[in-house]
Scaffold this active site. Sequence first.
Site, PDB file in Angstrom:
ATOM      1  N   PHE A 168       2.161   2.123  -3.430  1.00  0.00           N
ATOM      2  CA  PHE A 168       1.121   2.726  -4.257  1.00  0.00           C
ATOM      3  C   PHE A 168       0.895   4.188  -3.884  1.00  0.00           C
ATOM      4  O   PHE A 168       0.709   5.047  -4.753  1.00  0.00           O
ATOM      5  CB  PHE A 168      -0.195   1.958  -4.092  1.00  0.00           C
ATOM      6  N   TYR A 212       0.834  -1.204   0.000  1.00  0.00           N
ATOM      7  CA  TYR A 212       0.000   0.000   0.000  1.00  0.00           C
ATOM      8  C   TYR A 212       0.869   1.256   0.000  1.00  0.00           C
ATOM      9  O   TYR A 212       0.580   2.231  -0.694  1.00  0.00           O
ATOM     10  CB  TYR A 212      -0.900   0.014   1.242  1.00  0.00           C
ATOM     11  N   ASP A 235     -16.747  -7.300   1.650  1.00  0.00           N
ATOM     12  CA  ASP A 235     -16.392  -7.545   0.257  1.00  0.00           C
ATOM     13  C   ASP A 235     -17.372  -6.766  -0.605  1.00  0.00           C
ATOM     14  O   ASP A 235     -18.592  -6.908  -0.445  1.00  0.00           O
ATOM     15  CB  ASP A 235     -16.477  -9.040  -0.033  1.00  0.00           C
ATOM     16  N   MET A 236     -16.861  -5.946  -1.494  1.00  0.00           N
ATOM     17  CA  MET A 236     -17.728  -5.091  -2.309  1.00  0.00           C
ATOM     18  C   MET A 236     -18.734  -5.894  -3.129  1.00  0.00           C
ATOM     19  O   MET A 236     -19.752  -5.365  -3.563  1.00  0.00           O
ATOM     20  CB  MET A 236     -16.877  -4.234  -3.251  1.00  0.00           C
ATOM     21  N   GLU A 279      -9.696   1.632  -7.422  1.00  0.00           N
ATOM     22  CA  GLU A 279      -8.366   1.605  -8.054  1.00  0.00           C
ATOM     23  C   GLU A 279      -7.899   0.165  -8.207  1.00  0.00           C
ATOM     24  O   GLU A 279      -6.737  -0.157  -7.994  1.00  0.00           O
ATOM     25  CB  GLU A 279      -7.353   2.442  -7.271  1.00  0.00           C
ATOM     26  N   LYS A 335      -0.917   9.685 -10.000  1.00  0.00           N
ATOM     27  CA  LYS A 335      -2.100   8.820 -10.115  1.00  0.00           C
ATOM     28  C   LYS A 335      -3.250   9.381  -9.296  1.00  0.00           C
ATOM     29  O   LYS A 335      -4.383   9.512  -9.793  1.00  0.00           O
ATOM     30  CB  LYS A 335      -1.741   7.418  -9.638  1.00  0.00           C
ATOM     31  N   TYR A 336      -2.991   9.747  -8.045  1.00  0.00           N
ATOM     32  CA  TYR A 336      -4.053  10.233  -7.179  1.00  0.00           C
ATOM     33  C   TYR A 336      -4.485  11.645  -7.546  1.00  0.00           C
ATOM     34  O   TYR A 336      -5.635  12.025  -7.298  1.00  0.00           O
ATOM     35  CB  TYR A 336      -3.622  10.128  -5.719  1.00  0.00           C
ATOM     36  N   GLU A 382      -6.497  -7.883 -12.507  1.00  0.00           N
ATOM     37  CA  GLU A 382      -6.717  -8.030 -11.069  1.00  0.00           C
ATOM     38  C   GLU A 382      -8.211  -8.155 -10.759  1.00  0.00           C
ATOM     39  O   GLU A 382      -8.664  -7.807  -9.670  1.00  0.00           O
ATOM     40  CB  GLU A 382      -6.075  -6.869 -10.302  1.00  0.00           C
TER      41      GLU A 382
END
Length: 397
Positions: free
Chosen positions: A131, A128, A217-218, A233, A137-138, A242
């Site tokens: 990233f 993490y 869990d989404m 992301e 990116k953000y 992924e």
Amino acid sequence: MLCGHQARLQLALELGSDACDLPQWRAEPVQLVVLPTHMFVSNAARYPVLRKDHQAEIKRWMDHAVAYVIRQSDDDEGVDLVDYVRYLRFLAGTLEDPSAAAAASAEYRDVLQAPLQPLMDHLESATYETFEMDLPKYDHYEHAMLRAIQDAPQKELVLMVVGAGRGPLVTRALRAARQAGRSVRVVAIEKNPSALVELQLRNAKDWGHQVTLIRADMRGWVPAERADILVSELLGSFGDNELSPECLDAACRLLLAPHGVCIPQSYSAYVAPLSSTLLHARAQAYGGGHGLETPYVVNIHAAHILAEPQAMWSFSHAQASDQLLGDNRHNQRRASATFGIGASSLVHGLAGYFDAVLYGNVELSIRPDTHTEDMHSWFPMYFPIKVILSHASAIHG
């Protein structure tokens, strides 16, 4: 080829007066670059220097950690080779300092990494952290969220960050809401228990308990109120590798309001034929004999991309999905492409890339020709092939 691409076989490459740009040789195991003295010319002070085109080529090789040999030409006997060595050292001193992104990723050059599987495995804190260092990116995600918040007609919005990790997108969502001057309720959904602890700490210290945290869990959580904006992301180096399509299909179906928008809205995968003796040898030695049967995430360096990348397939999440949970037939993809290769080359596999539309005209890309500036979250994919193709003028498959 006669030696079976033996990794211990190295090359000494002697350059000539016509050597200007030799990308195909940088895909080979060159350890020594030999420079004959007749390549040099004398400057006004009668010291040996190289022409500008030769300077550019030598600088390219300096980025590949080769050793140099000065070979005295037959008609240059008696010259002092120390001046040639001094000139090469001077040339090395004129190299530009790498960007912060290039410096951060330099240690991963040509290192094979197994792709992450965040759905199956809980990511470690160090992953993490890596990233989170990718600010460009953000920045793009924040811009996309700002645009989506500004475009939403509702007075009060619900923004859900799915797969929130340690919260970089949550921070950017709160900032985008402040910039837009809108009332936005932020919900962060994360299944990794260690990441959830980090989210709880940040919610108390940094976010003033403004964020609703959900450990779930989404793909299975059903909220009391659906999201107007859903942010993820989950993208991998090949876009979908992924399981972003499978996860976001379910998330959009369960979490996103009918009028809602998903960030990213779409993403596409690209491939290009690649030549790299080093990468193929490393893949062959990887994983106990099955290394040529899996793709890798690689900061590709000692390689030659033989043709322009071509699009393979795309996935879209522009609207909430009505697909049945667990029915993945709609995500099956096949593609065919033909690549013209200008010079005879060895083809050791395919390089894989992706680009994504986050929202509107806000995009991310790792394709070489459209790469988002200074972004380093994703390295390309490398798909090795078992049988090396040689002297190819075209590849189709």
